[in-house]
Structure formats: structure tokens, C-alpha cells
Design a protein around this motif. Structure first.
Motif, PDB file in Angstrom:
ATOM      1  N   LEU A  44      82.610  22.874  63.175  1.00 13.79           N
ATOM      2  CA  LEU A  44      83.456  23.163  64.332  1.00 13.79           C
ATOM      3  C   LEU A  44      82.729  23.541  65.609  1.00 13.79           C
ATOM      4  CD1 LEU A  44      86.009  25.408  62.396  1.00 13.79           C
ATOM      5  CD2 LEU A  44      86.230  22.964  62.873  1.00 13.79           C
ATOM      6  N   SER A  45      81.565  24.142  65.551  1.00 12.32           N
ATOM      7  CA  SER A  45      80.988  24.756  66.747  1.00 12.32           C
ATOM      8  C   SER A  45      79.471  24.633  66.793  1.00 12.32           C
ATOM      9  CB  SER A  45      81.386  26.233  66.820  1.00 12.32           C
ATOM     10  OG  SER A  45      80.695  26.906  67.847  1.00 12.32           O
ATOM     11  N   LEU A  46      78.968  23.901  67.784  1.00 11.91           N
ATOM     12  CA  LEU A  46      77.526  23.826  67.998  1.00 11.91           C
ATOM     13  C   LEU A  46      76.989  25.156  68.518  1.00 11.91           C
ATOM     14  CD1 LEU A  46      77.219  20.298  69.627  1.00 11.91           C
ATOM     15  CD2 LEU A  46      76.604  20.946  67.285  1.00 11.91           C
ATOM     16  N   ASP A  47      77.767  25.841  69.329  1.00 14.26           N
ATOM     17  CA  ASP A  47      77.340  27.139  69.846  1.00 14.26           C
ATOM     18  C   ASP A  47      77.103  28.119  68.706  1.00 14.26           C
ATOM     19  OD1 ASP A  47      77.030  29.226  71.997  1.00 14.26           O
ATOM     20  OD2 ASP A  47      78.779  30.039  70.976  1.00 14.26           O
ATOM     21  N   ALA A  48      78.008  28.143  67.732  1.00 13.53           N
ATOM     22  CA  ALA A  48      77.834  29.027  66.585  1.00 13.53           C
ATOM     23  C   ALA A  48      76.578  28.652  65.806  1.00 13.53           C
ATOM     24  CB  ALA A  48      79.060  28.956  65.680  1.00 13.53           C
ATOM     25  N   GLU A 177      80.405  28.968  62.169  1.00 12.30           N
ATOM     26  CA  GLU A 177      81.538  29.519  62.910  1.00 12.30           C
ATOM     27  C   GLU A 177      82.162  30.724  62.194  1.00 12.30           C
ATOM     28  OE1 GLU A 177      81.206  26.125  62.652  1.00 12.30           O
ATOM     29  OE2 GLU A 177      82.203  25.720  60.743  1.00 12.30           O
ATOM     30  N   ILE A 178      82.052  30.764  60.864  1.00 12.16           N
ATOM     31  CA  ILE A 178      82.596  31.892  60.115  1.00 12.16           C
ATOM     32  C   ILE A 178      81.846  33.180  60.444  1.00 12.16           C
ATOM     33  CG2 ILE A 178      82.822  32.850  57.788  1.00 12.16           C
ATOM     34  CD1 ILE A 178      83.547  30.078  56.796  1.00 12.16           C
ATOM     35  N   TRP A 179      80.550  33.059  60.734  1.00 10.63           N
ATOM     36  CA  TRP A 179      79.700  34.218  60.957  1.00 10.63           C
ATOM     37  C   TRP A 179      79.585  34.590  62.431  1.00 10.63           C
ATOM     38  CZ3 TRP A 179      77.911  36.672  56.623  1.00 10.63           C
ATOM     39  CH2 TRP A 179      78.083  35.984  55.429  1.00 10.63           C
ATOM     40  N   ALA A 180      79.713  33.610  63.306  1.00  5.14           N
ATOM     41  CA  ALA A 180      79.467  33.853  64.733  1.00  5.14           C
ATOM     42  C   ALA A 180      80.686  34.399  65.473  1.00  5.14           C
ATOM     43  CB  ALA A 180      79.002  32.561  65.405  1.00  5.14           C
ATOM     44  N   PHE A 181      81.879  34.224  64.907  1.00  8.07           N
ATOM     45  CA  PHE A 181      83.099  34.692  65.566  1.00  8.07           C
ATOM     46  C   PHE A 181      83.765  35.772  64.716  1.00  8.07           C
ATOM     47  CE2 PHE A 181      82.467  30.290  66.987  1.00  8.07           C
ATOM     48  CZ  PHE A 181      82.384  30.506  68.351  1.00  8.07           C
ATOM     49  N   PRO A 182      84.345  36.795  65.353  1.00  5.30           N
ATOM     50  CA  PRO A 182      84.901  37.916  64.589  1.00  5.30           C
ATOM     51  C   PRO A 182      86.240  37.580  63.949  1.00  5.30           C
ATOM     52  CG  PRO A 182      85.288  38.240  66.938  1.00  5.30           C
ATOM     53  CD  PRO A 182      84.435  37.010  66.820  1.00  5.30           C
ATOM     54  N   GLY A 183      86.498  38.222  62.813  1.00  6.01           N
ATOM     55  CA  GLY A 183      87.784  38.052  62.158  1.00  6.01           C
ATOM     56  C   GLY A 183      87.705  38.445  60.697  1.00  6.01           C
ATOM     57  N   ALA A 184      88.679  39.200  60.231  1.00  7.74           N
ATOM     58  CA  ALA A 184      88.707  39.645  58.838  1.00  7.74           C
ATOM     59  C   ALA A 184      89.260  38.570  57.916  1.00  7.74           C
ATOM     60  CB  ALA A 184      89.554  40.915  58.712  1.00  7.74           C
ATOM     61  N   THR A 185      89.934  37.569  58.483  1.00  5.95           N
ATOM     62  CA  THR A 185      90.467  36.452  57.713  1.00  5.95           C
ATOM     63  C   THR A 185      90.052  35.157  58.397  1.00  5.95           C
ATOM     64  OG1 THR A 185      92.534  36.309  58.971  1.00  5.95           O
ATOM     65  CG2 THR A 185      92.497  37.828  57.089  1.00  5.95           C
ATOM     66  N   MET A 186      90.182  34.054  57.685  1.00  8.45           N
ATOM     67  CA  MET A 186      89.837  32.759  58.274  1.00  8.45           C
ATOM     68  C   MET A 186      90.713  32.479  59.495  1.00  8.45           C
ATOM     69  SD  MET A 186      87.614  30.383  57.800  1.00  8.45           S
ATOM     70  CE  MET A 186      87.255  28.651  58.108  1.00  8.45           C
ATOM     71  N   ARG A 187      91.968  32.841  59.423  1.00  5.53           N
ATOM     72  CA  ARG A 187      92.873  32.627  60.556  1.00  5.53           C
ATOM     73  C   ARG A 187      92.391  33.404  61.789  1.00  5.53           C
ATOM     74  NH1 ARG A 187      98.170  30.425  61.809  1.00  5.53           N
ATOM     75  NH2 ARG A 187      98.509  31.050  63.968  1.00  5.53           N
ATOM     76  N   ALA A 196      87.168  31.661  72.429  1.00  2.00           N
ATOM     77  CA  ALA A 196      85.863  31.441  73.050  1.00  2.00           C
ATOM     78  C   ALA A 196      85.748  30.022  73.581  1.00  2.00           C
ATOM     79  CB  ALA A 196      84.754  31.715  72.027  1.00  2.00           C
ATOM     80  N   ASP A 197      86.338  29.074  72.868  1.00  2.00           N
ATOM     81  CA  ASP A 197      86.287  27.679  73.312  1.00  2.00           C
ATOM     82  C   ASP A 197      87.049  27.487  74.623  1.00  2.00           C
ATOM     83  OD1 ASP A 197      85.588  24.821  72.631  1.00  2.00           O
ATOM     84  OD2 ASP A 197      87.757  24.638  72.797  1.00  2.00           O
ATOM     85  N   ARG A 198      88.133  28.224  74.792  1.00  2.00           N
ATOM     86  CA  ARG A 198      88.903  28.114  76.033  1.00  2.00           C
ATOM     87  C   ARG A 198      88.046  28.520  77.229  1.00  2.00           C
ATOM     88  NH1 ARG A 198      92.122  31.027  79.528  1.00  2.00           N
ATOM     89  NH2 ARG A 198      93.968  29.893  80.295  1.00  2.00           N
ATOM     90  N   GLU A 199      87.288  29.605  77.080  1.00  3.55           N
ATOM     91  CA  GLU A 199      86.420  30.032  78.175  1.00  3.55           C
ATOM     92  C   GLU A 199      85.339  28.996  78.453  1.00  3.55           C
ATOM     93  OE1 GLU A 199      87.002  32.683  80.094  1.00  3.55           O
ATOM     94  OE2 GLU A 199      88.830  32.834  78.881  1.00  3.55           O
TER      95      GLU A 199
END
Length: 213
Positions: A44-48, A177-187, A196-199
Motif C-alpha cells: 500500500l505505501s512506498l513511504d512506509a 504500512e502496519i508498522w509505520a501508521f498508528p492504530g490498535a486495529t487494522m481498520r 496521511a495520504d490525503r496530506e
């Protein structure tokens, strides 16, 4: 140790591997005792991917990043894609093809190693002419494989087993992407990635001389 899916704990995983005496290896030879094959499927994310690669470089770790040529989320032919290739290799990592069955068009950008995207059982472990399949022997066996798919360890977080040297060798699959973006669940993590992609898209629009006033 929290075992959360974040960059802090990913660093702890790498440090646990060092404590357990593992060395970082690639898919260019048969696995040997003490090898840790770090594999990243970049869905999903090259940045991640680049963020994870930079962390690994800080920890003297090397990995193989599998990039897609058919992703709807990123474009390897774009400036962003070319920079990602360059940065990953600059940091000492290798790049394989994250292919969509049955197409596996390897070009000079990729090492001759393939990881299928969302594979079905009937072809997941088939041999590939001219390339290694990471889910085929000798690189795959259940007791030497761990994956974070959908932000869940099927056999528990492997940091304790790594630290104690319990694996003979291990292929460790993670998705940046699972590690680079915050969240306790996949959703939650996917929503953070989309925010982050919107920005990022707004910045790209401005660079393309779109009047955003």
C-alpha cells in the motif's frame, strides 16, 4: 515490551534478533542456521517502506522489499517510485517483485525473487522459472515462518523466540504500512494511512500547479 504494531516495537524485534545471534540474510542462497530473512510485502505505501528501511539501516539490518508493478496505491514509474527504489538500495536493502498471479514480469529493477500478492493455495508454493518463490522450498516451512498479515501474529509475536535463538532460521514477513501508521486495529491503521495520504495528495496537487485557494 508492548508487542504493539509500531516502529518502536519493530526496532525491538530487530534488537531481539541480534540478541539471539541471528544474521540478516537474503533470498540468494538456501537458508542456513542462524539466518533471519526479513521480507516486506509493500502492498500500500512506498513511504512506509522507506521509513521502515531507514529504521533497519540504523539497526544494521538488511531486508528484501517486494514492490508491485500493478498496485492501485502507488506507481513505480513515478518520481516517488523511482526515489523509493533508489533509497531502498542506498540503505543496503534488496528489491524483489510482489507479483499478481499469473504475471511475473521481472525486469532489471528487481532481484530474481518473487512473492505473490494474496496468493491462492494452488499456486502459492509453485516453482518459478528463472526466479525464487519465497513461499516454496527451501525458503518456506511452517516452523520457520512468521507473518503479521492483517495486523495479527498467527503464532504470537516472535520477539521472545528471536531473543532466545529458538528458531533454527526464520523468514519474517511484515507489511510496512502496519508498522509505520498508528492504530490498535487494522481498520484504525488503514484510516491513519489514508489520512496521511490525503496530506500527501494535497502536496502533489500544489506541485502540479493546482490552485487550492
Amino acid at each position: 515490551m508492548s508487542c504493539g504494531f509500531d516502529l518502536g516495537h519493530y526496532r525491538e524485534l530487530l534488537q531481539a534478533a541480534r540478541a539471539g545471534g541471528y544474521r540478516f540474510a537474503f533470498f540468494d542462497r538456501d537458508p542456513q542456521a542462524g539466518d533471519l530473512l526479513l521480507r516486506h510485502d509493500v502492498d500500500l505505501s512506498l513511504d512506509a517502506a522507506v521509513r521502515l528501511a531507514e529504521l533497519e539501516h540504523e539497526e544494521d539490518a538488511a531486508a528484501t522489499y517486494f514492490l508491485m508493478t500493478e498496485s492501485v496505491f502507488y506507481n513505480l514509474a513515478s518520481t516517488e517510485g523511482e526515489r523509493a527504489f533508489e533509497r531502498l538500495r542506498e540503505l543496503g536493502h534488496r528489491v524483489g517483485l510482489h507479483a499478481v498471479w499469473p504475471r511475473r514480469e521481472l525486469d532489471g529493477r528487481f532481484e530474481p525473487v518473487v512473492a505473490w500478492h494474496n496468493p491462492d493455495p494452488e499456486y502459492m508454493s509453485r516453482a518459478i522459472d528463472g526466479a525464487q518463490n519465497v513461499m516454496a522450498p527451501p525458503f518456506f516451512r511452517p516452523e520457520s515462518y512468521r507473518s503479521d498479515s492483517n495486523q495479527s501474529w498467527r503464532h504470537g509475536c516472535p520477539h521472545e523466540e528471536l531473543a532466545s535463538g529458538r528458531f533454527e532460521w526464520l523468514q519474517l514477513l511484515t507489511h510496512p504500512e502496519i508498522w509505520a501508521f498508528p492504530g490498535a486495529t487494522m481498520r484504525q491503521t488503514m484510516e491513519a494511512m489514508l489520512d496521511a495520504d490525503r496530506e500527501s495528495r494535497l502536496e502533489q496537487l500544489a506541485e502540479d500547479r493546482i490552485d487550492l485557494r
